[in-house]
Design an enzyme around this catalytic site. Sequence first.
Site, PDB file in Angstrom:
ATOM      1  N   SER A  19       0.913  -1.079  -0.041  1.00 53.30           N
ATOM      2  CA  SER A  19      -0.113   0.026   0.013  1.00 53.30           C
ATOM      3  C   SER A  19       0.809   1.370   0.125  1.00 53.30           C
ATOM      4  O   SER A  19       0.513   2.461  -0.508  1.00 53.30           O
ATOM      5  CB  SER A  19      -0.963   0.228   1.200  1.00 53.30           C
ATOM      6  N   ASN A  20       1.959   1.192   0.587  1.00 48.52           N
ATOM      7  CA  ASN A  20       3.032   2.344   0.639  1.00 48.52           C
ATOM      8  C   ASN A  20       3.516   2.596  -0.692  1.00 48.52           C
ATOM      9  O   ASN A  20       3.531   4.013  -1.210  1.00 48.52           O
ATOM     10  CB  ASN A  20       4.107   2.233   1.548  1.00 48.52           C
ATOM     11  N   ARG A  76      13.234  -7.934   4.879  1.00 52.39           N
ATOM     12  CA  ARG A  76      14.767  -8.382   4.964  1.00 52.39           C
ATOM     13  C   ARG A  76      15.608  -7.422   5.482  1.00 52.39           C
ATOM     14  O   ARG A  76      15.589  -6.135   4.896  1.00 52.39           O
ATOM     15  CB  ARG A  76      15.403  -8.962   3.639  1.00 52.39           C
ATOM     16  N   LEU A  98      18.883  -5.347   5.545  1.00 54.11           N
ATOM     17  CA  LEU A  98      19.902  -5.142   4.656  1.00 54.11           C
ATOM     18  C   LEU A  98      21.262  -5.260   5.309  1.00 54.11           C
ATOM     19  O   LEU A  98      21.209  -4.837   6.369  1.00 54.11           O
ATOM     20  CB  LEU A  98      19.772  -3.822   4.059  1.00 54.11           C
ATOM     21  N   HIS A 152       8.396   3.448   8.820  1.00 53.87           N
ATOM     22  CA  HIS A 152       8.240   2.427  10.073  1.00 53.87           C
ATOM     23  C   HIS A 152       7.009   2.855  10.730  1.00 53.87           C
ATOM     24  O   HIS A 152       6.741   4.090  11.332  1.00 53.87           O
ATOM     25  CB  HIS A 152       9.491   2.560  10.826  1.00 53.87           C
ATOM     26  N   VAL A 184      19.546  -1.233  12.452  1.00 53.31           N
ATOM     27  CA  VAL A 184      17.712  -1.351  12.135  1.00 53.31           C
ATOM     28  C   VAL A 184      17.181  -0.230  12.520  1.00 53.31           C
ATOM     29  O   VAL A 184      17.125  -0.198  13.983  1.00 53.31           O
ATOM     30  CB  VAL A 184      17.458  -2.771  12.297  1.00 53.31           C
ATOM     31  N   ASP A 185      16.282   0.678  11.931  1.00 56.58           N
ATOM     32  CA  ASP A 185      15.371   1.455  12.385  1.00 56.58           C
ATOM     33  C   ASP A 185      15.856   2.564  13.153  1.00 56.58           C
ATOM     34  O   ASP A 185      15.539   3.564  13.994  1.00 56.58           O
ATOM     35  CB  ASP A 185      14.440   0.822  13.622  1.00 56.58           C
ATOM     36  N   LYS A 216      -2.872   5.311   7.423  1.00 55.57           N
ATOM     37  CA  LYS A 216      -3.581   6.454   6.711  1.00 55.57           C
ATOM     38  C   LYS A 216      -2.222   7.446   6.899  1.00 55.57           C
ATOM     39  O   LYS A 216      -2.011   8.293   5.771  1.00 55.57           O
ATOM     40  CB  LYS A 216      -4.504   6.913   7.429  1.00 55.57           C
ATOM     41  N   GLU A 232       0.903   7.081   7.236  1.00 56.57           N
ATOM     42  CA  GLU A 232       2.195   6.647   6.545  1.00 56.57           C
ATOM     43  C   GLU A 232       2.156   7.163   4.597  1.00 56.57           C
ATOM     44  O   GLU A 232       2.712   7.723   4.270  1.00 56.57           O
ATOM     45  CB  GLU A 232       2.155   5.056   6.453  1.00 56.57           C
TER      46      GLU A 232
HETATM   47  C1  GRF Z   1       3.786  -0.551   6.924  1.00 53.64           C
HETATM   48  O1  GRF Z   1       3.155  -0.374   8.023  1.00 53.64           O
HETATM   49  C2  GRF Z   1       5.160   0.019   7.093  1.00 53.64           C
HETATM   50  O2  GRF Z   1       4.984   0.950   8.054  1.00 53.64           O
HETATM   51  C3  GRF Z   1       6.013  -1.153   7.537  1.00 53.64           C
HETATM   52  O3  GRF Z   1       5.417  -2.250   6.896  1.00 53.64           O
HETATM   53  C4  GRF Z   1       4.160  -2.193   6.431  1.00 53.64           C
HETATM   54  C5  GRF Z   1       3.988  -2.299   4.810  1.00 53.64           C
HETATM   55  O4  GRF Z   1       2.698  -1.958   4.426  1.00 53.64           O
HETATM   56  N1  GRF Z   1       7.257  -1.020   7.193  1.00 53.64           N
HETATM   57  P1  GRF Z   1       2.453  -2.137   2.915  1.00 53.64           P
HETATM   58  O5  GRF Z   1       2.918  -3.226   2.394  1.00 53.64           O
HETATM   59  O6  GRF Z   1       2.832  -0.723   2.366  1.00 53.64           O
HETATM   60  O7  GRF Z   1       0.940  -1.927   2.660  1.00 53.64           O
END
Ligand code: GRF
Length: 217
Positions: A24-25, A102, A104, A120, A155-156, A183, A185
């Site tokens: 979705s992103n 995964r 990196l 995130h 990571v993060d 939403k 994101e």
């Molecule tokens: C999202 O919640 C993102 O923040 C996290 O993984 C999820 C991916 O969702 N890293 P999508 O595949 O973009 O719908």
Amino acid sequence: MTDTTFRSPNKKGKIAVFISGRGSNFMALHDSIKKGYINAGITVVFSNKKNAPGLQIAQDRNLEILYLRPKNYESREDYDMAIAKELRSRDIDLICLAGYMRILTAEFCREFKHRIINIHPALLPSFTGLHVQQKAIDWGVRFSGATVHFVIPDVDMGPIITQAVVPVLQKDTEDTLSARILKEEHKIYPEAVRLYFEGRLEVRDRRVLILDSLFKS
Ligand code: GRF
């Protein structure tokens, strides 16, 4: 003298989106590009999962898709080196991790330093790792949210570009909180990529300055 370490390029960018799931992103980024909100194109959508739903969507949208089977490689380093080769041949400016599951390798992160960003679903540096929406509920925080950040080997932990805050409600489940965060994101990821290719991100050590920002003072 300033201690500026990186300034994002002001150019039409070539993006690789990395996904492992629904995407979705990725779609939010692609929609924003199509609307002309971001000065870039998606050159390739890469996945480590052959059946990632987002890969099918990318194909339906006539984007190039690329899948590499992790089991065909002896090590994580070999796998990431194979990806890097594909990206080099396409002259990729920015890698957008969008639910890429995964980790990196450090070598990959070094080669593409300041050219990998991630989204995130929590307010970093709180709640790193997986299932962070549930972690936020369990911890009892009143607010959580989303973070777009540069990717470094830890990571993060990379420098934060943008964040959005959402309330955590008493009746929230992992699903309801995830949906509220998602939403946001879909708004802040395109915004971060837009700023990137407007040449407006400046990284100074841990901090990312947004140049010409209305909010700078
Ligand atoms: C999202 O919640 C993102 O923040 C996290 O993984 C999820 C991916 O969702 N890293 P999508 O595949 O973009 O719908």
